[in-house]
Design an enzyme around this catalytic site. Structure first.
Site, PDB file in Angstrom:
ATOM      1  N   SER A 214       0.841  -1.187   0.000  1.00 39.79           N
ATOM      2  CA  SER A 214       0.000   0.000   0.000  1.00 39.79           C
ATOM      3  C   SER A 214       0.885   1.249   0.000  1.00 39.79           C
ATOM      4  O   SER A 214       1.659   1.459  -0.927  1.00 39.79           O
ATOM      5  CB  SER A 214      -0.966  -0.041   1.187  1.00 39.79           C
ATOM      6  OG  SER A 214      -1.992   0.917   1.035  1.00 39.79           O
ATOM      7  N   GLU A 334      -9.228  -5.876  -3.209  1.00 37.76           N
ATOM      8  CA  GLU A 334      -8.604  -4.676  -2.643  1.00 37.76           C
ATOM      9  C   GLU A 334      -9.626  -3.718  -2.013  1.00 37.76           C
ATOM     10  O   GLU A 334      -9.438  -3.217  -0.904  1.00 37.76           O
ATOM     11  CB  GLU A 334      -7.829  -3.911  -3.731  1.00 37.76           C
ATOM     12  CG  GLU A 334      -6.642  -4.640  -4.333  1.00 37.76           C
ATOM     13  CD  GLU A 334      -5.387  -4.561  -3.489  1.00 37.76           C
ATOM     14  OE1 GLU A 334      -5.444  -4.043  -2.363  1.00 37.76           O
ATOM     15  OE2 GLU A 334      -4.342  -5.023  -3.973  1.00 37.76           O
ATOM     16  N   HIS A 428      -7.549  -5.992   0.858  1.00 29.47           N
ATOM     17  CA  HIS A 428      -6.312  -5.197   0.842  1.00 29.47           C
ATOM     18  C   HIS A 428      -5.430  -5.590   2.019  1.00 29.47           C
ATOM     19  O   HIS A 428      -5.866  -5.591   3.168  1.00 29.47           O
ATOM     20  CB  HIS A 428      -6.694  -3.716   0.930  1.00 29.47           C
ATOM     21  CG  HIS A 428      -5.565  -2.753   0.817  1.00 29.47           C
ATOM     22  ND1 HIS A 428      -4.865  -2.547  -0.345  1.00 29.47           N
ATOM     23  CD2 HIS A 428      -5.018  -1.900   1.734  1.00 29.47           C
ATOM     24  CE1 HIS A 428      -3.946  -1.612  -0.158  1.00 29.47           C
ATOM     25  NE2 HIS A 428      -4.020  -1.207   1.105  1.00 29.47           N
TER      26      HIS A 428
END
Length: 547
Positions: A214, A334, A428
């Site tokens: 990320s 995600e 995610h």
């Protein structure tokens, strides 16, 4: 040249002898002095090592200054404080409670095999939207990776307003005339510390892999293009990276105001006098972080022409990024845990299709083919995922392949019952505990990973591929399939119930989003990643102008 000097310094200032065993535990001698660590499961572990001077007082909003030497031996047993950040939302699956937070937070941690000699080095950069996170998160424990033969390093870096605040008055203080990007400069300082010191822990400063997820993966990309980071690392891993539009420091670009202007706006919101940096530096750091987060301020890297020369897409198109082997990939779900990224859903399928036709023009039929109105929720989840994370991952491996270096693409579509029951299939960051071998150390609200053969095998595969890549630049895992490079027919590794190699991930999807980005870049007035699907403004230019 800077990296070469760091390597020379490492040979002069750090011992090449293995970690010493003393009565009080493992001991190393670094460029700044001796460190006492702890012995854990056959590893020498050193936590809370300062790699730069505390960025407090006059050093607030300044580049990190190298750590000075200390007298005697320093305990490196406990993690340092997390960098200051707002209190997490209690309902978030990512929420962690830290025992301490501080502005004095520029520390790192090292896990090393006790007998390490010239071992590959794996440097982890945590995520958290450049706003939150810490190297002390239990899920990031480096023990399992270190037991595979790596020296593992995890780092803290300044966050939020303390890490990415830009202002004309701060730029005037700088010899290079720039400000902001302090968190990125911290990461570079940590990599310079690795070059100077990691041989003392048995690590090889000429075999360093940077990795992150990320915002950590965003940071990996910026390190790949930052001149000051060149030659400080030799491989890169970007998990769920997002090559989004970045604001410029001094001018409006792609519809975004300059970061110096944002800084002036923020000072006004905080009730500070214009240009009075002394008063702002005197304010309590925790109050600054909490107050700035409530204004809607969004910290981000600024394109300043110095630390960050240009937009990521342009740097990678020009082949200016570090020519290093790479792993990049993204997760199937995600956006399932990041629903704040979704626009409001239209009233019905007819309204959905009308919005897409208005925004995508000649590309609308192609868009609707991939993201049909028949299941709006799934289409919106997939479109946002693909425009940010999928497009970025494939672009990264394609651009690295164009430099004739190995690049490997993955798609993480693994899940389990508790995640699926919560609507979080492949969410995610879900891959992280598999890579670190920390399924039992996830955050409190994280869907618990089952202790079964399927999940143990997946962790063995991913930990094996990642550690092999750090050793040799080629991801291999015992008893798991060969992972071919992307250049071999657009190959990728599909992590589902098991790991399997495949080709042509989501055919046509990358090409669609690349055309959208191409048109928006050419138009120059629209950010290319934040306006996806039903909220997309009409595309500028002619589709025929973009391949």
């Amino acid at each position: 040249m800077r990296a070469l000097l760091c390597i020379v310094a490492a040979s002069l200032l750090s011992t090449s002898v293995a970690i010493a065993e003393t009565i009080s535990g493992p001991e190393v001698t670094t460029a700044s002095g001796k460190l006492h660590g702890v012995k854990e499961d056959g590893l020498a572990v050193f936590r809370g090592i300062p790699y730069a001077l505390p960025p407090v007082g006059e050093r607030r909003w300044q580049p990190p200054a190298p750590q000075t030497a200390w007298e005697g031996a320093r305990d490196a047993i406990d993690f340092g404080p997390a960098c200051l950040q707002p209190e997490p939302r209690s309902a978030s699956i990512y929420a962690e409670k830290y025992p301490a937070m501080s502005e004095d937070c520029l520390t790192l941690n090292v896990w090393a095999p006790e007998d390490a000699r010239n071992a590959p080095v794996f440097v982890w950069i945590h995520g958290g939207a450049l706003t939150s996170g810490s190297s002390r998160v239990p899920m990031y424990d480096g023990a399992a990776l270190a037991q595979s033969g790596l020296v593992v390093v995890s780092i803290n870096y300044r966050l939020g307003m303390l890490g990415y605040f830009a202002h004309a008055a701060l730029s005037a203080e700088s010899p290079e005339g720039v400000s902001g990007n302090y968190g990125l400069l911290d990461q570079i300082a940590a990599l310079q510390w690795v070059q100077r010191n990691i041989s003392a822990f048995g690590g090889n400063p000429e075999n360093v892999t940077i990795a992150g997820e990320s915002a950590g993966a965003l940071s990996v990309m910026y390190l790949m293009v930052a001149p000051a980071a060149r030659e400080l690392f030799h491989r890169a891993i970007a998990q769920s990276a997002y090559m989004v539009t970045a604001p410029a420091l001094k001018e409006k670009v792609y519809g975004q105001p300059p970061m110096e202007e944002v800084g002036s706006w923020l000072m006004d919101k905080l009730g500070a006098k214009a240009n009075d940096m002394a008063a702002l530096r005197a304010m309590d750091a925790a109050e600054l972080i909490n107050a700035s987060s409530k204004t809607g301020y969004f910290p981000f890297v600024a394109v300043d022409g110095k630390v960050v020369p240009r937009q990521l897409v342009e740097s990678f198109d020009r082949g200016e990024q570090a020519p290093v082997p790479m792993i990049a990939g993204f997760n199937s779900g995600e956006i399932r845990s990041l629903r704040f990224l979704l626009p409001p859903a239209p009233a019905d399928a007819k309204a959905y299709e009308a919005s897409i036709r208005k925004g995508y023009g000649e590309l609308a039929d192609t868009f609707l083919q991939h993201y049909p109105a028949t299941n709006m929720e799934e289409s919106m989840l997939a479109a946002t995922r693909d425009a940010m994370y999928g497009w970025t991952a494939e672009r990264l491996v394609a651009r690295q392949s164009a430099l004739d270096v190995p690049a490997y693409l993955y798609y993480f579509d693994h899940s389990y019952t508790s995640a699926d029951d919560s609507g979080l299939h492949g969410f995610h960051a879900m891959e992280i505990p598999y890579i670190f071998g920390t399924a039992e150390r996830t955050p409190p609200r994280w869907p618990k990973v089952p202790e079964d053969e399927v999940n143990s095998s997946m962790s063995a595969a991913m930990l094996g591929y990642w550690s092999s890549f750090a050793r040799s630049g080629v991801p291999r895992a015992e008893k798991h399939p060969e992972w071919p490079p992307f250049a071999a027919g657009e190959s990728y590794m599909h992590f589902a119930e098991t790991a399997r190699a495949d080709k042509h991930l989501l055919p046509g999807v990358f090409e669609l989003h690349e055309k959208v980005v191409c048109l928006r870049r050419a138009g120059g007035e629209i950010a290319w990643n934040w306006n996806v699907g039903v909220i997309a403004p009409p595309l500028p230019g002619e589709v025929k102008d973009c391949p």
